[in-house]
Design a protein around this motif. Structure first.
Motif, PDB file in Angstrom:
ATOM      1  N   VAL A 308       0.745  -1.321  -0.029  1.00 57.44           N
ATOM      2  CA  VAL A 308       0.025  -0.072   0.040  1.00 57.44           C
ATOM      3  C   VAL A 308       0.960   1.079  -0.168  1.00 57.44           C
ATOM      4  O   VAL A 308       0.440   2.228  -0.761  1.00 57.44           O
ATOM      5  CB  VAL A 308      -1.043  -0.171   1.240  1.00 57.44           C
ATOM      6  CG1 VAL A 308      -1.766   1.201   1.323  1.00 57.44           C
ATOM      7  CG2 VAL A 308      -1.579  -1.311   1.287  1.00 57.44           C
ATOM      8  N   ALA A 309       1.843   1.243   0.759  1.00 54.64           N
ATOM      9  CA  ALA A 309       2.783   2.268   0.730  1.00 54.64           C
ATOM     10  C   ALA A 309       3.394   2.496  -0.560  1.00 54.64           C
ATOM     11  O   ALA A 309       3.857   3.540  -0.972  1.00 54.64           O
ATOM     12  CB  ALA A 309       3.887   2.080   1.880  1.00 54.64           C
ATOM     13  N   ALA A 310       3.997   1.515  -1.288  1.00 55.91           N
ATOM     14  CA  ALA A 310       4.492   1.654  -2.680  1.00 55.91           C
ATOM     15  C   ALA A 310       3.431   2.289  -3.498  1.00 55.91           C
ATOM     16  O   ALA A 310       3.894   3.152  -4.481  1.00 55.91           O
ATOM     17  CB  ALA A 310       4.818   0.106  -3.002  1.00 55.91           C
ATOM     18  N   PHE A 311       2.215   1.929  -3.537  1.00 56.58           N
ATOM     19  CA  PHE A 311       1.072   2.387  -4.466  1.00 56.58           C
ATOM     20  C   PHE A 311       1.149   3.768  -4.123  1.00 56.58           C
ATOM     21  O   PHE A 311       1.076   4.725  -4.830  1.00 56.58           O
ATOM     22  CB  PHE A 311      -0.117   1.536  -4.518  1.00 56.58           C
ATOM     23  CG  PHE A 311      -1.228   2.416  -5.255  1.00 56.58           C
ATOM     24  CD1 PHE A 311      -1.291   2.008  -6.672  1.00 56.58           C
ATOM     25  CD2 PHE A 311      -2.088   3.155  -4.668  1.00 56.58           C
ATOM     26  CE1 PHE A 311      -2.175   2.699  -7.349  1.00 56.58           C
ATOM     27  CE2 PHE A 311      -3.036   3.780  -5.477  1.00 56.58           C
ATOM     28  CZ  PHE A 311      -3.166   3.568  -6.743  1.00 56.58           C
ATOM     29  N   GLY A 314       4.230   6.020  -4.612  1.00 58.25           N
ATOM     30  CA  GLY A 314       4.384   6.330  -6.073  1.00 58.25           C
ATOM     31  C   GLY A 314       3.553   7.108  -6.560  1.00 58.25           C
ATOM     32  O   GLY A 314       3.926   7.951  -7.466  1.00 58.25           O
ATOM     33  N   SER A 315       2.187   7.249  -6.526  1.00 63.36           N
ATOM     34  CA  SER A 315       1.300   8.097  -6.857  1.00 63.36           C
ATOM     35  C   SER A 315       1.375   9.385  -6.454  1.00 63.36           C
ATOM     36  O   SER A 315       1.419  10.175  -7.267  1.00 63.36           O
ATOM     37  CB  SER A 315      -0.160   7.559  -6.605  1.00 63.36           C
ATOM     38  OG  SER A 315      -0.403   6.288  -6.880  1.00 63.36           O
ATOM     39  N   LEU A 316       1.904   9.668  -5.244  1.00 61.65           N
ATOM     40  CA  LEU A 316       2.008  11.094  -4.601  1.00 61.65           C
ATOM     41  C   LEU A 316       3.472  11.635  -5.382  1.00 61.65           C
ATOM     42  O   LEU A 316       3.206  12.602  -5.908  1.00 61.65           O
ATOM     43  CB  LEU A 316       2.289  10.854  -3.248  1.00 61.65           C
ATOM     44  CG  LEU A 316       2.093  12.258  -2.361  1.00 61.65           C
ATOM     45  CD1 LEU A 316       2.021  11.993  -0.686  1.00 61.65           C
ATOM     46  CD2 LEU A 316       3.199  13.199  -2.639  1.00 61.65           C
ATOM     47  N   ALA A 317       4.465  10.670  -5.427  1.00 62.28           N
ATOM     48  CA  ALA A 317       5.625  11.525  -6.086  1.00 62.28           C
ATOM     49  C   ALA A 317       5.579  11.629  -7.622  1.00 62.28           C
ATOM     50  O   ALA A 317       6.023  12.540  -8.228  1.00 62.28           O
ATOM     51  CB  ALA A 317       6.623  10.120  -5.727  1.00 62.28           C
ATOM     52  N   ASP A 338      -8.090   1.989  -1.426  1.00 60.48           N
ATOM     53  CA  ASP A 338      -8.735   0.906  -0.539  1.00 60.48           C
ATOM     54  C   ASP A 338      -7.903  -0.590  -1.000  1.00 60.48           C
ATOM     55  O   ASP A 338      -8.367  -1.058  -2.210  1.00 60.48           O
ATOM     56  CB  ASP A 338     -10.251   0.612  -0.636  1.00 60.48           C
ATOM     57  CG  ASP A 338     -10.762  -0.553   0.039  1.00 60.48           C
ATOM     58  OD1 ASP A 338     -10.227  -1.538   0.440  1.00 60.48           O
ATOM     59  OD2 ASP A 338     -11.905  -0.543   0.287  1.00 60.48           O
ATOM     60  N   GLY A 339      -7.176  -1.070  -0.369  1.00 64.93           N
ATOM     61  CA  GLY A 339      -6.483  -2.168  -0.616  1.00 64.93           C
ATOM     62  C   GLY A 339      -7.002  -3.615  -0.661  1.00 64.93           C
ATOM     63  O   GLY A 339      -6.539  -4.398  -1.378  1.00 64.93           O
TER      64      GLY A 339
END
Length: 382
Positions: A308-311, A314-317, A338-339
């Protein structure tokens, strides 16, 4: 491709070749001069930092006053067993520098709450992660005064969010020229302010400059959903109850000094009440906010999951990169994840009054002392 910017060295061109081909020299130049502030260095911020540093931003400042614990080692890849007992940001710094030595990295170990408002003016973008609602709105206000972009983001196990306040952001998209005239106002927040054309491979390409206008988190948190999401029963049922739970969490934090709900009876009762009130305020069907979802959300609070952190990271960055390069449509303005259902809807939350409320307002005279000043109606003193 754009003409080569001589301020980018041959070595940098080789290093960033793939992304320069994607967004051009000018965009890369904007990235390499950007100063980013990243607050709280947990799993989500790890992913944000990784993506921004590899993209070649100018400088990254990390502020975190926490000490590394065993829990931090579970989902944070910049830390090792040797990091235990050390400041979280300082412990991660060597690994971050090794990823891209060209990026200037600064670490501050003070609590962000001690920083004056003008501290945030030196950064092009401030990204606040894992902070309570009041601290986020305080930093958001400071960024607005300085005319700087602000993001807030948080991770709660399978769930997470990213909020953006870019104040007013202009960006350019390229598209094939259409025979149909473009609408000046595309959405309530997005307008077209300029269109130029160029010829490319015998095709006419439009360079469309658009402008997005944003709301601060404090206003977005109490804003209605656009009518498109609530007019039809089918659309209402598609709105994730995560939106109501997240708003309820922020309201709970405002009432409880920033803490998250526990499984004590009082906390459960208050959080459930707040969630249902928010759900109804958003004009959503109460049937979509069931006890199972409330329980799952509460069980996930405060935990970190690497996927979830990766998604989210990545989206934020990627959105930060789009904003800095002034290319592509930016986030407007709340992304939820929502994972468990693998969905990531975006909701534009702004203080626009629904048509029926606008029409009713002139006919309703102001009522003196309609709301008790010592608390919320029906709840007694706070």
């Amino acid at each position: 491709m754009e003409s080569q910017d001589q301020s980018i060295s041959a070595e940098e061109i080789a290093l960033y070749d793939r992304q320069i081909r994607l967004w051009g020299f000018k965009a890369q130049e904007k990235l390499r001069s950007a100063n980013i502030l990243l607050i709280t260095f947990k799993a989500l911020a790890n992913e944000v930092a990784k993506n921004l540093v590899l993209a070649g931003i100018g400088s990254l400042t990390i502020i975190d006053d926490a000490i590394v614990t065993e829990e931090d080692l579970g989902a944070q890849f910049f830390l090792t067993q040797d990091s235990l007992g050390h400041n979280r940001a300082q412990a991660a710094a060597p690994a971050i520098r090794a990823m891209n030595p060209r990026v200037q990295l600064h670490v501050e170990t003070e609590n962000v709450a001690t920083k004056p408002p003008d501290f945030f003016a030196q950064f092009d973008v401030t990204i606040a992660t894992e902070l309570d609602f009041s601290m986020c709105t305080t930093i958001n206000a400071a960024c607005r005064i300085a005319g700087r972009s602000f993001y807030a983001a948080g991770l709660h196990g399978f769930y997470g969010f990213v909020f953006a306040d870019l104040i007013q952001h202009d960006f350019v998209i390229e598209r094939a020229k259409s025979n149909i005239p473009s609408a000046t106002q595309e959405t309530p927040t997005r307008s077209i302010i300029n269109i130029t054309t160029k010829k490319e491979n015998e095709k006419i390409i439009e360079m469309v400059t658009k402008r997005e206008v944003y709301s601060p988190l404090l206003l977005a948190n109490t804003s209605p959903l656009p009518e498109d999401f609530t007019r039809l029963p089918r659309r209402r049922k598609q709105v994730t109850p995560l939106l109501s739970c997240l708003r309820a969490l922020w309201e709970f934090q405002k009432l409880s000094g920033g803490r998250i709900p526990t499984f004590h009876h009082h906390d459960l009762e208050l959080f459930t009440k707040l969630s249902r009130e928010v759900h109804q305020e958003l004009k959503l069907d109460i049937s979509t906010l069931d006890s199972a979802f409330l329980r799952n959300f509460l069980q996930n609070l405060g935990s970190e999951l690497s996927p979830v952190a990766a998604f989210l990271g990545g989206s934020l960055a990627q959105d930060v990169i789009n904003v800095l390069s002034a290319r592509e449509q930016p986030l407007q303005n709340l992304l939820l994840f929502d994972g468990e259902k693998s969905v990531a809807p975006t909701y534009p939350l702004h203080p626009f009054f629904p048509p029926e409320l606008v029409n009713a307002m002139p006919a309703v005279p102001p009522a003196p002392s309609a709301i008790p000043m010592n608390g919320h109606p029906g709840m007694g003193p706070l």
